[in-house]
Design a protein around this motif. Structure first.
Motif, short mmCIF file in Angstrom:
data_model
loop_
_atom_site.label_atom_id
_atom_site.label_comp_id
_atom_site.label_asym_id
_atom_site.label_seq_id
_atom_site.Cartn_x
_atom_site.Cartn_y
_atom_site.Cartn_z
N ASP A 3 19.49 17.66 22.25
CA ASP A 3 20.63 17.08 21.56
C ASP A 3 21.50 16.26 22.50
N ILE A 4 21.01 16.05 23.73
CA ILE A 4 21.73 15.23 24.71
C ILE A 4 21.61 13.76 24.31
N SER A 5 22.74 13.06 24.29
CA SER A 5 22.74 11.65 23.93
C SER A 5 22.63 10.79 25.20
N ILE A 6 21.67 9.89 25.20
CA ILE A 6 21.53 8.97 26.33
C ILE A 6 21.47 7.54 25.81
N SER A 7 21.75 6.59 26.67
CA SER A 7 21.77 5.18 26.29
C SER A 7 20.36 4.66 26.03
N ASP A 142 4.57 -1.44 33.56
CA ASP A 142 5.31 -1.81 32.34
C ASP A 142 6.63 -2.44 32.75
N GLU A 143 7.10 -3.34 31.91
CA GLU A 143 8.38 -4.00 32.12
C GLU A 143 8.96 -4.36 30.77
N ASP A 144 10.27 -4.45 30.71
CA ASP A 144 10.90 -4.93 29.49
C ASP A 144 12.35 -5.30 29.77
N ILE A 145 12.90 -6.08 28.86
CA ILE A 145 14.33 -6.33 28.84
C ILE A 145 14.91 -5.39 27.80
N VAL A 146 15.84 -4.55 28.20
CA VAL A 146 16.40 -3.54 27.29
C VAL A 146 17.87 -3.83 27.04
N PHE A 147 18.22 -3.90 25.75
CA PHE A 147 19.63 -4.11 25.38
C PHE A 147 20.29 -2.76 25.23
N SER A 148 21.36 -2.54 25.99
CA SER A 148 22.02 -1.24 25.98
C SER A 148 23.50 -1.41 26.28
N ASP A 149 24.34 -0.82 25.46
CA ASP A 149 25.79 -0.86 25.66
C ASP A 149 26.31 -2.28 25.87
N GLY A 150 25.78 -3.20 25.09
CA GLY A 150 26.27 -4.57 25.12
C GLY A 150 25.74 -5.44 26.23
N LYS A 151 24.79 -4.92 27.02
CA LYS A 151 24.22 -5.69 28.12
C LYS A 151 22.70 -5.66 28.06
N MET A 152 22.08 -6.62 28.76
CA MET A 152 20.63 -6.66 28.86
C MET A 152 20.22 -6.24 30.27
#
Length: 227
Positions: A3-7, A142-152
């Motif tokens: 139940d831990i919330s992470i970005s 593996d690689e990716d651009i991740v959108f999180s908390d308003g940033k990439m």
């Protein structure tokens, strides 16, 4: 499931951590990722390390309230050379400058042993990180651009193979795997880079500076979008 919330950024890495390995989080701050992984049952043991006493104090508190002090060890120190890490292990080095990440990897030759993976998220100098990996025999799995908390964020999973290879400047900046995957967020990121590069070109032209490099990158960005 925990139940831990992470970005979204941390979740991207959590999904790529292998079942049952030792997990080490470098620059852990609150130790959210180690706690999440242990509580979810994906890993049994984890390490939370940070250079500062404040972050480790926060990490210890968070680990304690989740009753995981027997499963997550905390360390204060610079880099990873001082840590008791054995293969197989997944090591996250996230939220730092690219040159700092390179320095941490350089200082820990043991990361080249079989069974160890690096989970990297540089805040700057993306090209320098990827070129270092390529020139020193680490392949990007593996690689990716991740959108999180308003940033990439640029996110990378790599491991040592011993085989060196070359990257173009655009592959080093954006990630060869990212270019091949062409995710929705990646395309949005490239569009943003085009806007940034256009403003840079305009500014340098007004100042009478050379814009050859910027023109080359702008062309490469547009070619990526054209597919």
């Amino acid at each position: 499931m925990t139940d831990i919330s992470i970005s979204s950024r941390l979740f991207w890495f959590a999904e790529r951590v292998r079942e049952g390995v030792l997990f080490a989080d470098i620059g852990t701050d609150h130790a959210k990722l180690p706690v999440y992984l242990v509580k979810s049952g994906k890993v049994e043991k984890a390490i939370a390390s940070d250079i500062g006493e404040g972050p480790i104090a926060r990490a210890k508190t968070f680990i304690s309230i989740n009753n995981l002090t027997d499963k997550i060890k905390t360390y204060i120190g610079d880099g990873i050379a001082h840590l008791d890490i054995t293969s197989p292990a997944d090591i996250a080095i996230c939220g730092m400058g690219g040159e700092t990440i390179i320095g941490i990897i350089k200082g820990a030759p043991f990361v080249k042993q079989h069974g160890i993976r690096l989970l990297l998220q540089p805040m700057t100098d993306f090209a320098a990180v990827r070129k270092y990996l390529a020139q020193n025999g680490f392949v990007a799995l593996d690689e990716d651009i991740v959108f999180s908390d308003g940033k990439m964020y640029q996110c990378i999973v790599a491991e040592y193979t011993g085989k060196e290879y070359a990257l173009t400047d655009i592959e080093a900046e954006l990630g060869k795997v990212c270019i091949e995957k062409r995710s929705k967020t990646f395309i949005e990121y490239v569009n943003n880079r085009i806007c940034v590069m256009k403003r840079r070109i305009e500014s340098k032209e007004k100042a009478g500076h050379d814009i050859t490099e910027e023109i080359t990158f702008l062309k490469a960005y547009k070619e990526i979008l054209e597919g």
